[in-house]
Design a protein around this motif. Structure first.
Motif, PDB file in Angstrom:
ATOM      1  N   ALA A  55      28.152   0.058   5.752  1.00 31.98           N
ATOM      2  CA  ALA A  55      28.392   1.183   6.660  1.00 31.98           C
ATOM      3  C   ALA A  55      28.014   2.472   5.936  1.00 31.98           C
ATOM      4  N   GLU A  56      27.529   3.430   6.683  1.00 28.36           N
ATOM      5  CA  GLU A  56      27.127   4.686   6.066  1.00 28.36           C
ATOM      6  C   GLU A  56      27.575   5.879   6.903  1.00 28.36           C
ATOM      7  N   ALA A  57      27.778   6.981   6.207  1.00 29.21           N
ATOM      8  CA  ALA A  57      28.134   8.247   6.861  1.00 29.21           C
ATOM      9  C   ALA A  57      27.524   9.368   6.031  1.00 29.21           C
ATOM     10  N   PHE A  58      27.581  10.578   6.571  1.00 27.75           N
ATOM     11  CA  PHE A  58      26.963  11.710   5.887  1.00 27.75           C
ATOM     12  C   PHE A  58      27.952  12.869   5.814  1.00 27.75           C
ATOM     13  N   ILE A  59      27.959  13.529   4.662  1.00 26.21           N
ATOM     14  CA  ILE A  59      28.790  14.715   4.437  1.00 26.21           C
ATOM     15  C   ILE A  59      27.855  15.903   4.223  1.00 26.21           C
ATOM     16  N   ARG A  60      28.079  16.960   4.984  1.00 24.41           N
ATOM     17  CA  ARG A  60      27.272  18.173   4.821  1.00 24.41           C
ATOM     18  C   ARG A  60      27.926  19.084   3.787  1.00 24.41           C
ATOM     19  N   VAL A  61      27.126  19.545   2.837  1.00 26.29           N
ATOM     20  CA  VAL A  61      27.608  20.453   1.792  1.00 26.29           C
ATOM     21  C   VAL A  61      27.225  21.875   2.190  1.00 26.29           C
ATOM     22  N   LEU A  62      28.208  22.720   2.419  1.00 28.94           N
ATOM     23  CA  LEU A  62      27.963  24.094   2.860  1.00 28.94           C
ATOM     24  C   LEU A  62      27.501  24.956   1.692  1.00 28.94           C
ATOM     25  N   PRO A  63      26.823  26.065   1.983  1.00 31.89           N
ATOM     26  CA  PRO A  63      26.354  26.950   0.905  1.00 31.89           C
ATOM     27  C   PRO A  63      27.500  27.375  -0.009  1.00 31.89           C
ATOM     28  N   GLY A  64      27.197  27.432  -1.296  1.00 34.41           N
ATOM     29  CA  GLY A  64      28.213  27.806  -2.279  1.00 34.41           C
ATOM     30  C   GLY A  64      28.852  26.616  -2.967  1.00 34.41           C
ATOM     31  N   THR A  65      28.499  25.399  -2.519  1.00 39.46           N
ATOM     32  CA  THR A  65      29.049  24.186  -3.121  1.00 39.46           C
ATOM     33  C   THR A  65      27.901  23.348  -3.660  1.00 39.46           C
ATOM     34  N   GLU A  66      28.056  22.830  -4.883  1.00 41.96           N
ATOM     35  CA  GLU A  66      27.017  22.024  -5.516  1.00 41.96           C
ATOM     36  C   GLU A  66      27.131  20.566  -5.099  1.00 41.96           C
ATOM     37  N   LYS A  67      26.006  19.983  -4.668  1.00 39.22           N
ATOM     38  CA  LYS A  67      26.021  18.580  -4.249  1.00 39.22           C
ATOM     39  C   LYS A  67      26.361  17.649  -5.417  1.00 39.22           C
ATOM     40  N   GLY A  68      25.864  17.987  -6.607  1.00 37.31           N
ATOM     41  CA  GLY A  68      26.144  17.137  -7.768  1.00 37.31           C
ATOM     42  C   GLY A  68      27.619  17.065  -8.099  1.00 37.31           C
ATOM     43  N   SER A  69      28.303  18.198  -8.033  1.00 38.20           N
ATOM     44  CA  SER A  69      29.737  18.204  -8.328  1.00 38.20           C
ATOM     45  C   SER A  69      30.520  17.468  -7.253  1.00 38.20           C
ATOM     46  N   VAL A  70      30.046  17.524  -5.998  1.00 43.24           N
ATOM     47  CA  VAL A  70      30.726  16.808  -4.917  1.00 43.24           C
ATOM     48  C   VAL A  70      30.628  15.301  -5.131  1.00 43.24           C
ATOM     49  N   ILE A  71      29.447  14.821  -5.520  1.00 41.58           N
ATOM     50  CA  ILE A  71      29.263  13.387  -5.775  1.00 41.58           C
ATOM     51  C   ILE A  71      30.151  12.933  -6.928  1.00 41.58           C
ATOM     52  N   THR A  72      30.247  13.754  -7.967  1.00 44.33           N
ATOM     53  CA  THR A  72      31.118  13.416  -9.101  1.00 44.33           C
ATOM     54  C   THR A  72      32.566  13.298  -8.654  1.00 44.33           C
ATOM     55  N   LEU A  73      33.004  14.216  -7.795  1.00 48.54           N
ATOM     56  CA  LEU A  73      34.388  14.174  -7.304  1.00 48.54           C
ATOM     57  C   LEU A  73      34.633  12.961  -6.404  1.00 48.54           C
ATOM     58  N   ILE A  74      33.622  12.611  -5.586  1.00 53.58           N
ATOM     59  CA  ILE A  74      33.789  11.461  -4.694  1.00 53.58           C
ATOM     60  C   ILE A  74      34.000  10.179  -5.503  1.00 53.58           C
ATOM     61  N   ARG A  75      33.239  10.028  -6.585  1.00 52.22           N
ATOM     62  CA  ARG A  75      33.306   8.797  -7.375  1.00 52.22           C
ATOM     63  C   ARG A  75      34.348   8.877  -8.492  1.00 52.22           C
ATOM     64  N   ASN A  76      35.140   9.933  -8.486  1.00 53.71           N
ATOM     65  CA  ASN A  76      36.177  10.078  -9.495  1.00 53.71           C
ATOM     66  C   ASN A  76      37.255   9.009  -9.320  1.00 53.71           C
ATOM     67  N   ASN A  77      37.823   8.548 -10.449  1.00 54.04           N
ATOM     68  CA  ASN A  77      38.860   7.508 -10.392  1.00 54.04           C
ATOM     69  C   ASN A  77      40.055   7.927  -9.539  1.00 54.04           C
ATOM     70  N   ASN A  78      40.430   9.187  -9.616  1.00 58.92           N
ATOM     71  CA  ASN A  78      41.579   9.659  -8.829  1.00 58.92           C
ATOM     72  C   ASN A  78      41.316   9.509  -7.331  1.00 58.92           C
ATOM     73  N   THR A  79      40.063   9.807  -6.925  1.00 67.57           N
ATOM     74  CA  THR A  79      39.720   9.657  -5.510  1.00 67.57           C
ATOM     75  C   THR A  79      39.798   8.196  -5.084  1.00 67.57           C
ATOM     76  N   LEU A  80      39.255   7.312  -5.924  1.00 60.07           N
ATOM     77  CA  LEU A  80      39.257   5.877  -5.598  1.00 60.07           C
ATOM     78  C   LEU A  80      40.683   5.315  -5.597  1.00 60.07           C
ATOM     79  N   GLU A  81      41.495   5.753  -6.560  1.00 63.72           N
ATOM     80  CA  GLU A  81      42.877   5.259  -6.620  1.00 63.72           C
ATOM     81  C   GLU A  81      43.687   5.724  -5.419  1.00 63.72           C
ATOM     82  N   SER A  82      43.475   6.976  -4.992  1.00 61.77           N
ATOM     83  CA  SER A  82      44.197   7.475  -3.813  1.00 61.77           C
ATOM     84  C   SER A  82      43.759   6.729  -2.559  1.00 61.77           C
TER      85      SER A  82
END
Length: 360
Positions: A34-61
């Motif tokens: 399954a796939e979905a898409f997240i839009r990153v608004l101006p002022g936010t870095e896509k690389g940092s968002v991906i890092t946060l998504i795959r962070n252990n805390n995110t997965l554990e929650s």
């Protein structure tokens, strides 16, 4: 001819095996993505968002959510809940993907499971969990910043009130009601300019009277027909002397008033110098106050915004209807190449075996 036959045989065999792997694997062990898409608004870095998504805390929650623990995917992770929780993070790292799209402002997130419904549930829960976590974190940060700004606002208001009092103190000390700079002259300055003009006019009038008196005195005395001196000439001279005396008295009074006004002007300039120093501080505090108030209002509006984290979920994932299939352009050519390589090896080994037999 024999060599060619062997190579062709192994090549065909490899292609067949590759086709079977491509065709049979999804039938025997199907997996759904399954796939979905997240839009990153101006002022936010896509690389940092991906890092946060795959962070252990995110997965554990995500694993802690009841909806996730009710899926077949979670149940199959282990016999006990603790084992499932431990294995869940590991499996998520393997099966969950987040990739920035090359063009545009989108991030593609995907989840692969044996069950399509589980893939949809996991991915949508992941998106909800991540966005809500980021929004909560951003609002906490905004709340902290607002608290700091409001404390700063109170301090600036206190400084501004103090600066206003010092300006009043300067006015009271020098006895002036208004020391602000205006486009018109201060009454004292206007009075000084007027007195200086009157003094100059008075001096000119006195010079004219003196010149007229000297002219009359230099003329021969006029006689009447009776032989007596003309009384008009003497009366004019006397009148000029009287006017000159009045002008001298007036000049002395003007100079006295000008000197008093000059002192007042000097006091005014001193007061304005003192006032300007304190006025600079007051204006600086006013500017700072306006800036802080604008920042507070901006943060309050941002805190109420649903996109406070700078992220938008374009759409929720749908249940994938078709199982994942490896592209045949990948499996079939690789298998065919592997078969051809095995055929070459067999030909070489057969050739080496024949040579010793021929020598014998």
């Amino acid at each position: 001819m024999r060599t060619l036959t062997i190579l062709l045989s192994f090549l065909v065999l490899g292609l067949v095996i590759g086709w079977l792997v491509w065709f049979v694997t999804p039938q025997l062990r199907p997996e759904y993505t399954a796939e979905a898409f997240i839009r990153v608004l101006p002022g936010t870095e896509k690389g940092s968002v991906i890092t946060l998504i795959r962070n252990n805390n995110t997965l554990e929650s995500l694993i802690d959510r009841d909806k996730i623990q009710q899926t077949y995917w979670f149940v199959e992770l282990g016999e006990t809940r603790d084992k499932r929780l431990t294995a869940g993070v590991y499996e998520l790292k393997k099966r969950f993907r987040a990739k920035a799209m090359r063009d545009g402002d989108l991030i593609r997130i995907s989840m692969t499971c044996r069950d399509g419904k589980d893939a949809e549930t996991l991915l949508n829960e992941m998106a909800d969990t991540f966005l809500k976590t980021q929004q909560s974190a951003k609002r906490k940060q905004i709340a902290t910043n607002l608290m700091f700004l409001e404390e700063n606002l109170a301090r600036i208001e206190k400084d501004l009130n103090s600066a206003e009092r010092t300006l009043d103190d300067v006015c009271q000390k020098y006895g002036f009601t208004d020391l602000e700079e205006h486009c018109y002259l201060h009454p004292i300055t206007a009075r000084l300019i007027r007195l200086q003009g009157e003094e100059d006019d008075c001096i000119l009038d006195m010079d004219q009277l003196q010149t007229r008196r000297d002219t009359l005195l230099g003329q021969p005395q006029q006689l009447l027909s009776s032989g007596k001196p003309d009384p008009n000439q003497a009366a004019e001279i006397k009148d000029i002397e009287l006017k000159n005396k009045l002008a001298q008295n007036r000049l002395a009074r003007i100079r006295e008033m000008r000197e008093e006004t000059q002192k007042k002007q000097e006091e005014l300039e001193q007061a304005r110098t003192q006032y300007a120093l304190r006025q600079f501080i007051r204006d600086d505090r006013r500017t700072a106050l306006g800036s802080v108030r604008a920042k507070i209002e901006e943060l309050r509006v941002l805190s109420d915004n649903a996109d406070v984290a700078g992220l938008q979920l374009v759409d929720y994932a749908k249940t994938p209807l078709k199982a994942d299939v490896l592209p045949w352009q990948l499996t079939v050519p690789i298998a065919g190449g592997a078969g051809l390589l095995i055929g070459v090896i067999c030909v070489l080994l057969t050739g080496k075996t024949r040579k010793p037999n021929q020598q014998n």
